[in-house]
Design a protein around this motif. Sequence first.
Motif, PDB file in Angstrom:
ATOM      1  N   VAL A 232       0.833  -1.201   0.000  1.00  0.00           N
ATOM      2  CA  VAL A 232       0.000   0.000   0.000  1.00  0.00           C
ATOM      3  C   VAL A 232       0.865   1.248   0.000  1.00  0.00           C
ATOM      4  CG1 VAL A 232      -1.675   1.310   1.364  1.00  0.00           C
ATOM      5  CG2 VAL A 232      -1.935  -1.163   1.104  1.00  0.00           C
ATOM      6  N   PHE A 233       1.939   1.225   0.803  1.00  0.00           N
ATOM      7  CA  PHE A 233       2.844   2.370   0.866  1.00  0.00           C
ATOM      8  C   PHE A 233       3.470   2.668  -0.489  1.00  0.00           C
ATOM      9  CE2 PHE A 233       7.367   3.474   1.242  1.00  0.00           C
ATOM     10  CZ  PHE A 233       7.260   4.769   1.751  1.00  0.00           C
ATOM     11  N   ILE A 234       3.891   1.610  -1.215  1.00  0.00           N
ATOM     12  CA  ILE A 234       4.542   1.800  -2.512  1.00  0.00           C
ATOM     13  C   ILE A 234       3.554   2.325  -3.547  1.00  0.00           C
ATOM     14  CG2 ILE A 234       5.687   0.580  -4.395  1.00  0.00           C
ATOM     15  CD1 ILE A 234       6.918  -1.248  -2.292  1.00  0.00           C
ATOM     16  N   ILE A 235       2.311   1.810  -3.501  1.00  0.00           N
ATOM     17  CA  ILE A 235       1.297   2.298  -4.451  1.00  0.00           C
ATOM     18  C   ILE A 235       1.024   3.783  -4.243  1.00  0.00           C
ATOM     19  CG2 ILE A 235      -1.135   2.086  -5.096  1.00  0.00           C
ATOM     20  CD1 ILE A 235      -0.923  -0.908  -4.565  1.00  0.00           C
ATOM     21  N   ILE A 236       0.908   4.198  -2.987  1.00  0.00           N
ATOM     22  CA  ILE A 236       0.677   5.624  -2.692  1.00  0.00           C
ATOM     23  C   ILE A 236       1.845   6.457  -3.187  1.00  0.00           C
ATOM     24  CG2 ILE A 236       0.425   7.295  -0.827  1.00  0.00           C
ATOM     25  CD1 ILE A 236      -1.093   5.144   0.735  1.00  0.00           C
ATOM     26  N   LEU A 237       3.059   5.962  -2.944  1.00  0.00           N
ATOM     27  CA  LEU A 237       4.249   6.696  -3.394  1.00  0.00           C
ATOM     28  C   LEU A 237       4.287   6.808  -4.910  1.00  0.00           C
ATOM     29  CD1 LEU A 237       6.931   8.007  -2.567  1.00  0.00           C
ATOM     30  CD2 LEU A 237       7.985   5.749  -2.728  1.00  0.00           C
ATOM     31  N   ARG A 238       3.915   5.750  -5.602  1.00  0.00           N
ATOM     32  CA  ARG A 238       3.918   5.774  -7.069  1.00  0.00           C
ATOM     33  C   ARG A 238       2.936   6.806  -7.605  1.00  0.00           C
ATOM     34  NH1 ARG A 238       0.808   2.854 -10.921  1.00  0.00           N
ATOM     35  NH2 ARG A 238       1.907   2.566 -12.905  1.00  0.00           N
ATOM     36  N   ARG A 239       1.766   6.865  -7.001  1.00  0.00           N
ATOM     37  CA  ARG A 239       0.775   7.838  -7.466  1.00  0.00           C
ATOM     38  C   ARG A 239       1.264   9.263  -7.225  1.00  0.00           C
ATOM     39  NH1 ARG A 239      -4.967   5.123  -5.457  1.00  0.00           N
ATOM     40  NH2 ARG A 239      -4.930   3.367  -6.935  1.00  0.00           N
ATOM     41  N   ARG A 240       1.933   9.477  -6.098  1.00  0.00           N
ATOM     42  CA  ARG A 240       2.425  10.826  -5.822  1.00  0.00           C
ATOM     43  C   ARG A 240       3.523  11.219  -6.798  1.00  0.00           C
ATOM     44  NH1 ARG A 240       5.148  12.244  -0.138  1.00  0.00           N
ATOM     45  NH2 ARG A 240       6.845  11.079  -1.128  1.00  0.00           N
ATOM     46  N   ASN A 241       4.389  10.246  -7.126  1.00  0.00           N
ATOM     47  CA  ASN A 241       5.460  10.544  -8.085  1.00  0.00           C
ATOM     48  C   ASN A 241       4.901  10.788  -9.488  1.00  0.00           C
ATOM     49  OD1 ASN A 241       7.388  10.290  -6.124  1.00  0.00           O
ATOM     50  ND2 ASN A 241       7.779   8.103  -6.552  1.00  0.00           N
ATOM     51  N   ARG A 242       3.846  10.054  -9.844  1.00  0.00           N
ATOM     52  CA  ARG A 242       3.254  10.245 -11.158  1.00  0.00           C
ATOM     53  C   ARG A 242       2.666  11.643 -11.270  1.00  0.00           C
ATOM     54  NH1 ARG A 242      -1.230   6.036 -12.709  1.00  0.00           N
ATOM     55  NH2 ARG A 242       0.632   4.686 -12.670  1.00  0.00           N
TER      56      ARG A 242
END
Length: 439
Positions: A305-315
């Motif tokens: 979940v943490f990585i998915i949130i981080l990916r969306r923020r980076n996108r």
Amino acid sequence: MAVHFIVDDQSPELKYLCPVTKETVSGAYLNKTWTTTASDQCLEGWFQYTFYGTGVEVVIFSSSLQNHSAKLDDSSWITQYNRGSFQSPLVPDEQHTLVYAPGSLDTPTFDYLIVEAGPSTPLQNQTIVVDDTDPGLIYGGNWSTQIPFPMPRDLSTAFFRDTTHWSKNAGDTLEFNFSGSSVAIFGAFVNISVGHDFSATYTVDGISTVASIPDGTLDGLPMNCLFSTSTMPAGNHTLSVQITQISPPLFVGFDFLMYNASFANLEEIPGYVSSSSSLEQRKYLAGTLAGGVIGGVGFIFAVLVFIIILRRRNRGAGRPNVMGQKNRIWSVSSITPPLFALSFARMLGQTRCKNVYMISRWVSPRLQSFIKFPRRTLATSAENTPPADPVEYCQDLVRKHDYEGFLMSHFYPGPSKGGYFALKAFSVRPATFNSNGTD
């Protein structure tokens, strides 16, 4: 491993509630004695016995199948239908009083009773009885549990627990370790009339005694004392038996042994493990395994979940990557299974760590194929190169970037610090991207 002590019918610990007749016989009964009723007054209550333990069994023989009753403490009477023996239900490990009533039994003969000991049952100087099938007995040679020939028996004779180990071979051995101040072995012989040659060597702590067929032994009848000694000091001893001579078709049967206990309770018996302790241990291990699996899955899910949130923020940030220099790429593969396993081993223990490690090995490559991270270049230097120990790396990262969190680690017990630093490092790591990254 259940432990029992035995009480003879003529023990002073028994209280008879009515007139009785006590007899001494040539064999077939424990200590060659039995007791029967001598009045109709016994119908409502024959004898009484107070004991500590978790159950009691009364061994009585009668010529007919009839109802008889017994009760424990202030409970209701329990009626059973057989030739006289009574088996109580399981009771709490505390003091109890048994009252036995023969009911309609025809000339019942009372031989002995057996008490099952509990963890707090006092056992000092009690007569512990060990059946021939007890796992503490070590047999060597060609013993058999099958009765060799039909034996002359009436309703008053029976082997202890209806089991016996038989031998017809010189060289067969038996060994038993115990803690007590006396020991006696009981058994039987078959075909005495055609085979008289028998001898066995009984050795206690290196002191040997050679014995033959006891005087007065009757063919096929149990409860013959093959060997006994009461001269040993209280403590741990080893009893060894070796059949040195036996002529066919003679058979010797080992039925049970008794020894006077020199320990206070079950916990003082060398090597004793209670069935309840084993059950609790199995429950604990099962709980540990289940907890490790659930904890490991939960942790990997939280990281996902943490990585998915981080990916969306980076996108959303949409920053371009800069190539052309030797950079270190941050990806799911940098979150290695050994880091999970080593960090959480300190917190969850070795068993759970193994489960976390195996789950991590399975999840990490699937995370890489499931999530495509934007490649972010980070400046590299000797200062940022992680050490070989992941826990040391996480601790160093928290100390540099979250000193308040580093100070809080001193309030965590030693085994939990690895997991604490791992979690803090995951929260600190993204905060360093803006300062360490190059555009």
